[in-house]
Scaffold this active site. Structure first.
Site, PDB file in Angstrom:
ATOM      1  N   ASP A 266       8.585   5.755   6.450  1.00  0.00           N
ATOM      2  CA  ASP A 266       7.684   4.775   5.840  1.00  0.00           C
ATOM      3  C   ASP A 266       8.279   3.378   5.665  1.00  0.00           C
ATOM      4  OD1 ASP A 266       5.365   6.371   5.549  1.00  0.00           O
ATOM      5  OD2 ASP A 266       6.321   7.430   3.896  1.00  0.00           O
TER       6      ASP A 266
ATOM      7  N   ASP B  59      -0.078   8.905  10.664  1.00  0.00           N
ATOM      8  CA  ASP B  59       0.215   7.716   9.852  1.00  0.00           C
ATOM      9  C   ASP B  59       1.387   6.902  10.430  1.00  0.00           C
ATOM     10  OD1 ASP B  59      -0.594  10.141   8.651  1.00  0.00           O
ATOM     11  OD2 ASP B  59      -0.317   9.379   6.642  1.00  0.00           O
TER      12      ASP B  59
HETATM   13  N1  GLY Z   1       0.758   7.895   4.747  1.00  0.00           N
HETATM   14  C1  GLY Z   1       0.292   8.769   3.733  1.00  0.00           C
HETATM   15  C2  GLY Z   1      -1.154   8.709   3.487  1.00  0.00           C
HETATM   16  O1  GLY Z   1      -1.928   8.092   4.204  1.00  0.00           O
HETATM   17  O2  GLY Z   1      -1.569   9.323   2.530  1.00  0.00           O
END
Ligand code: GLY
Length: 406
Positions: free
Chosen positions: A123, A183
């Site tokens: 992330d 994601d």
């Molecule tokens: N990247 C985590 C979410 O979208 O919840």
């Protein structure tokens, strides 16, 4: 006599038709001009963000996350959402460059400096690109660039050249050999920037390989996508495809679809590969034509949840989708592009209505209501989320720029 009856009848018809027309005009509320919607949205987002910024100003290292039991929930720099609030402040500063917005954008951005050393999560792209990335874009501060370059190299440690993808998560090792979530497409913008900023083509190639392999393995024939694909570390092929935050392994989790749409639109901008544009267009078609897309265009948390319409929405998915569709509309100078823009405009109108936009001082000082983070984990259900506000403001600015060009 007959002639008079006919005349009376005709004039009654004409008068009734005129009356109907006039009363229709009087009762039909005039649609608010889109410029006014955008300015109203930016005003509320700014008022809320300043209240939030003042509330946390003296709470060292704290960043807004969501709302729990009616109260603001915060995190430190290490939560994946830490960059969204500083990023939103930079966007609001871009829209309205006041010293106060700049002061707070800098204060909250600098709370994330330690992210540059994170190698345990993918992330880092979300965290640093939204905060430092927007700050660097708007100020050219060389210290921000240094943090970003170190952070991009930390992110790159998670790339395995044999598999050709960036590893998303380190938990559940007994189940997933090498998990990659949809994601993760969002982190590629940061690597593409770093590739250009350093001249290190290896960073660019990592991002392109990740996007290519995700395109090959994450999607179903209808262009919906899985949430998690885990790769076998020996064969480098998928060994598991499932969900973590969605309704079911084979369902279309709303935010995952929005990340996919945004990810391929952004990668087309960055890499100019035609295949990415085609992928983004297919995903957009899947979403815009989905039979479970509600009339207000704010998706339920999962398109395949059997409780629809008696389940919660995810306004964050709508904000991400709107922002992506506005950009995608500019890559398609045709009717499909117009359709994308109209759809995004409808989403922005909904998000800027009383149904989703908080009144100042409520909603723990977030702008957008009714988002869902992780329903199966019973976490963040029907609450505000910092990324909904970030992508909502981004979408408002993108729409304003597109309309100014027209
Ligand atoms: N990247 C985590 C979410 O979208 O919840």
């Amino acid at each position: 006599i007959l002639e008079r009856i006919m005349k009376n009848f005709l004039s009654t018809c004409v008068l009734s038709a005129a009356g109907l027309f006039l009363s229709a005009c009087a009762t039909q509320p005039k649609e608010e001009p889109i410029d006014s919607v955008i300015e109203r949205g930016l005003k509320t987002a700014t008022d809320q963000a300043l209240l939030m910024a003042k509330e946390l100003e003296n709470q060292d290292g704290k960043l807004p996350k969501s709302m729990k039991d009616g109260k603001l929930e915060v995190s430190d720099y290490s939560w994946w959402c830490s960059g969204f609030f500083p990023g939103e402040l930079w966007y609001l500063y871009e829209a309205n460059p006041t010293p106060e917005l700049k002061k707070y954008a800098e204060l909250y951005t600098e709370r994330l400096e330690k992210v540059k050393k994170i190698t345990y999560s993918h992330d880092v792209g979300f965290m640093l690109n939204c905060s430092y990335g927007n700050g660097y874009r708007l100020t050219g501060n060389p210290k921000y660039k240094d943090v970003m370059i170190e952070g991009a190299h930390s992110l790159a440690t998670r790339y395995n050249p044999h598999i050709g993808l960036i590893r998303s998560w380190d938990f559940n090792k007994q189940k997933w050999q090498y998990p990659v979530i949809i994601d993760n497409m969002m982190n590629l913008e940061f690597l593409m920037w770093a590739g250009r900023a350093t001249g290190d083509n290896a960073l660019t190639q990592m991002a392109i390989s990740h996007a290519d392999k995700t395109m090959a393995n994450h999607f179903r024939p209808d262009y919906s996508c899985y949430h998690v694909v885990s790769y076998d570390t020996i064969t480098a092929q998928p060994h598991i495809k499932q969900t973590h935050q969605g309704y079911a392994d084979e369902s279309a989790w709303a935010r995952g679809q929005a990340w996919a749409l945004y990810g391929y639109t952004m990668m087309y901008r960055e890499a100019k590969k035609q295949a990415y544009l085609e992928q983004a267009n297919h995903i957009a078609q899947f979403l815009m034509n989905h039979p479970n897309m509600p009339a207000d265009k704010i998706p339920y948390w999962d398109f395949d949840c059997p409780d629809i319409p008696n389940t919660v929405r995810d306004a964050s998915a709508a904000a991400i989708m709107a922002s992506a569709l506005i950009e995608l509309s500019q890559f398609n100078p045709n009717d499909f592009g117009k359709q994308c823009l109209t759809f995004a405009e409808q989403q922005i109108r909904s998000l800027t209505s009383l149904a989703y936009l908080a009144t100042t001082g409520t909603n723990a000082n977030f702008a957008i209501m009714h988002c869902t983070g992780h329903l199966p984990g019973n976490s963040e259900v029907d609450v505000p989320l910092s990324y909904a506000d970030y992508y909502y403001v981004e979408a408002l600015l993108r729409l304003r720029n597109v309309l100014n060009k027209q």
